[in-house]
Write a protein that holds these residues in place. Structure first.
Motif, PDB file in Angstrom:
ATOM      1  N   PRO A 137      23.510   0.670 -61.332  1.00 33.95           N
ATOM      2  CA  PRO A 137      23.624   2.484 -61.256  1.00 33.95           C
ATOM      3  C   PRO A 137      24.760   3.131 -60.643  1.00 33.95           C
ATOM      4  O   PRO A 137      24.796   4.228 -61.129  1.00 33.95           O
ATOM      5  CB  PRO A 137      22.273   2.341 -60.628  1.00 33.95           C
ATOM      6  CG  PRO A 137      21.383   1.441 -61.294  1.00 33.95           C
ATOM      7  CD  PRO A 137      22.164   0.263 -61.014  1.00 33.95           C
ATOM      8  N   ASP A 164      21.828   4.690 -67.721  1.00 38.67           N
ATOM      9  CA  ASP A 164      23.415   3.891 -67.404  1.00 38.67           C
ATOM     10  C   ASP A 164      24.439   3.210 -68.253  1.00 38.67           C
ATOM     11  O   ASP A 164      24.803   3.457 -68.098  1.00 38.67           O
ATOM     12  CB  ASP A 164      22.519   2.378 -66.375  1.00 38.67           C
ATOM     13  CG  ASP A 164      22.049   3.875 -65.000  1.00 38.67           C
ATOM     14  OD1 ASP A 164      22.414   4.392 -64.459  1.00 38.67           O
ATOM     15  OD2 ASP A 164      21.315   2.528 -64.252  1.00 38.67           O
ATOM     16  N   SER A 212      13.800   3.709 -69.391  1.00 44.11           N
ATOM     17  CA  SER A 212      14.573   4.607 -69.453  1.00 44.11           C
ATOM     18  C   SER A 212      16.353   4.714 -69.486  1.00 44.11           C
ATOM     19  O   SER A 212      17.021   5.382 -69.466  1.00 44.11           O
ATOM     20  CB  SER A 212      14.032   5.994 -69.598  1.00 44.11           C
ATOM     21  OG  SER A 212      12.861   5.718 -70.216  1.00 44.11           O
ATOM     22  N   LEU A 213      16.163   4.781 -67.795  1.00 44.47           N
ATOM     23  CA  LEU A 213      17.504   4.911 -66.749  1.00 44.47           C
ATOM     24  C   LEU A 213      17.791   3.805 -67.224  1.00 44.47           C
ATOM     25  O   LEU A 213      19.265   3.763 -66.582  1.00 44.47           O
ATOM     26  CB  LEU A 213      16.586   4.534 -65.119  1.00 44.47           C
ATOM     27  CG  LEU A 213      15.676   6.243 -64.459  1.00 44.47           C
ATOM     28  CD1 LEU A 213      15.064   5.802 -62.898  1.00 44.47           C
ATOM     29  CD2 LEU A 213      16.720   7.254 -64.672  1.00 44.47           C
ATOM     30  N   SER A 223      17.494  17.343 -66.422  1.00 46.83           N
ATOM     31  CA  SER A 223      18.306  15.942 -65.186  1.00 46.83           C
ATOM     32  C   SER A 223      16.990  15.477 -65.029  1.00 46.83           C
ATOM     33  O   SER A 223      17.249  14.057 -64.200  1.00 46.83           O
ATOM     34  CB  SER A 223      19.384  15.783 -64.963  1.00 46.83           C
ATOM     35  OG  SER A 223      20.688  15.959 -65.484  1.00 46.83           O
ATOM     36  N   GLN A 263      11.601   3.193 -65.883  1.00 50.80           N
ATOM     37  CA  GLN A 263      12.655   2.266 -65.588  1.00 50.80           C
ATOM     38  C   GLN A 263      13.510   1.456 -66.454  1.00 50.80           C
ATOM     39  O   GLN A 263      14.518   1.951 -66.342  1.00 50.80           O
ATOM     40  CB  GLN A 263      12.001   1.028 -65.261  1.00 50.80           C
ATOM     41  CG  GLN A 263      12.342  -0.004 -64.480  1.00 50.80           C
ATOM     42  CD  GLN A 263      11.812  -1.368 -63.493  1.00 50.80           C
ATOM     43  OE1 GLN A 263      10.507  -1.423 -63.474  1.00 50.80           O
ATOM     44  NE2 GLN A 263      12.329  -2.298 -63.726  1.00 50.80           N
TER      45      GLN A 263
END
Length: 401
Positions: A308, A236, A231-232, A127, A229
């Motif tokens: 998020p 989510d 990918s995050l 992670s 950014q």
């Protein structure tokens, strides 16, 4: 009047009832992705949920499209998960890909004729995406040369293109990260042995290896500096999608327990007439209603500053509730709940899998904890009692440090 969302949800529900449920045990026994099933999902409009209509997609906002996985989860949570990742990639490709990429891939992806998957996690990092070793060298001829490895790649060997996150230098941090789509037939792309996953053997998962793979800059999805950014954001979306699929799993477990308990005779009556059984299943029903409200609220928040955190709340609560629901419903069936034909053993293992993928529930707790620290910093201080002889002065060892 029937809305587009209503018709898509109905199509997903029919796909679960007519395609997934009757065949899931056969798929697992065959240990192979059911391409004919995903072709039918594509024909039903389930593989381009968020993509623009101009590319053959449904054009649904995330808050609506994510509800599809609850319906698919009635059939199987791992199948819903795989289609959710394909839809995220399709969304990224149609929304952020180059014109050349869209021309070549968009309609094949939205129709399900070709499948896509996301490759971020690496074997050593889990992670922690900052510990990334996959490197892309930008050549002068408009190509990138990529070497490295990814782990837990779903639809491994089955997808037609892999949206892969890479670093473009050895500098620490994320400012050099990008996302590029690697076609399955690229020279130098290979896969390791399939992971042994007893509850979802039909979904191929393995490590993916890139040995000097050459990809065209036409395949850049997110340019250098935007890879992490983006990918995050994708994670989510995946976390909320997983919560949606878990609700379908919970409903399937609850319905199995109700169908059994209403006819099981014991102590002069039916099991479902017993207070104890009603209370057990009533708690599952409440958790299911709460989970639905939470994932839908999180879906609405995606793309906003609170997205998020809301995704973390959904990923923390709902899969845990699904594990509890599957175990409770198994308990209601007693010994029969352990038998494969009832399907609760599979649902229990699937719920545990969904607690882990795309960020464990513990990672979600970290996100929530950090948000609580930020909130605490904005609140007025309350007096805290001091120990005997304690003062507000820094301790000697702190001064020395």
């Amino acid at each position: 009047m029937t809305t587009r969302l209503d018709s898509i949800l109905q199509a997903a529900r029919e796909h679960a009832e007519q395609v997934i449920k009757p065949n899931i045990d056969q798929w697992n026994a065959a240990r192979k992705w059911p391409r004919d099933a995903s072709d039918k999902a594509g024909a039903a409009g389930l593989t381009g949920l968020y993509a623009p209509e101009e590319f053959g997609g449904q054009g649904l906002p995330l808050s609506q499209g994510i509800q599809v996985y609850e319906q698919l989860g009635l059939g199987d949570g791992a199948y819903a998960f795989a289609l959710s990742m394909h839809n995220i990639c399709t969304f990224a490709g149609c929304g952020y890909g180059t014109d050349a990429f869209k021309e070549k891939w968009a309609r094949d992806l939205t129709s399900g004729r070709k499948l896509a998957n996301f490759a971020l996690t690496e074997p050593q990092s889990g992670s922690d995406p900052m510990q990334m070793y996959t490197r892309a060298t930008i050549n002068g001829d408009g190509t990138w040369t990529i070497s490295g490895s990814k782990a837990w790649v779903s639809l491994a060997t089955e997808a037609d293109v892999y949206f892969t996150v890479v670093k473009t230098s050895n500098a620490p941090g994320h400012k050099d990260m990008a996302m590029i789509a690697i076609p399955a037939d690229a020279e130098g792309l290979s896969f390791g042995p399939m992971y042994d996953t007893p509850s979802y053997n039909f979904l191929p998962m393995s490590e993916m290896y890139m040995n000097k793979v050459v990809a065209s800059e036409d395949n850049i999805i997110l340019p250098v500096g935007q890879g992490l950014q983006g990918s995050l954001m994708a994670i989510d979306i995946a976390r909320v999608s997983i919560a949606s699929g878990c609700c379908g799993l919970m409903q399937a477990a609850l319905d199995t327990a109700l169908s059994y308990a209403k006819n099981r005779k014991m102590f002069g009556g039916k099991n479902l007439d017993l207070d104890g059984i009603q209370w057990m299943l009533g708690e599952v029903a409440t958790d299911l209603e709460v989970s639905r409200l939470l994932y839908r609220r999180a879906a609405e928040a995606l793309g906003t500053p609170e997205g998020p955190l809301m995704a973390a709340h959904a990923k923390r609560f709902v899969p845990d509730a699904a594990v509890k629901a599957a175990n409770t419903c198994t308990q209601v069936l007693g010994g029969m709940g352990l038998l494969q034909p009832y399907g609760l053993d599979r649902l229990s293992r699937l719920a545990q899998m969904l607690r882990i993928v795309d960020g464990t529930t513990e990672i979600s707790r970290v996100v929530i904890g950090r948000a609580l620290q930020k909130r605490a910093a904005t609140l007025p201080d309350l007096p805290v009692p001091k120990g005997f002889g304690e003062t507000d002065a820094p301790k000697a060892h702190q001064n020395a440090a």
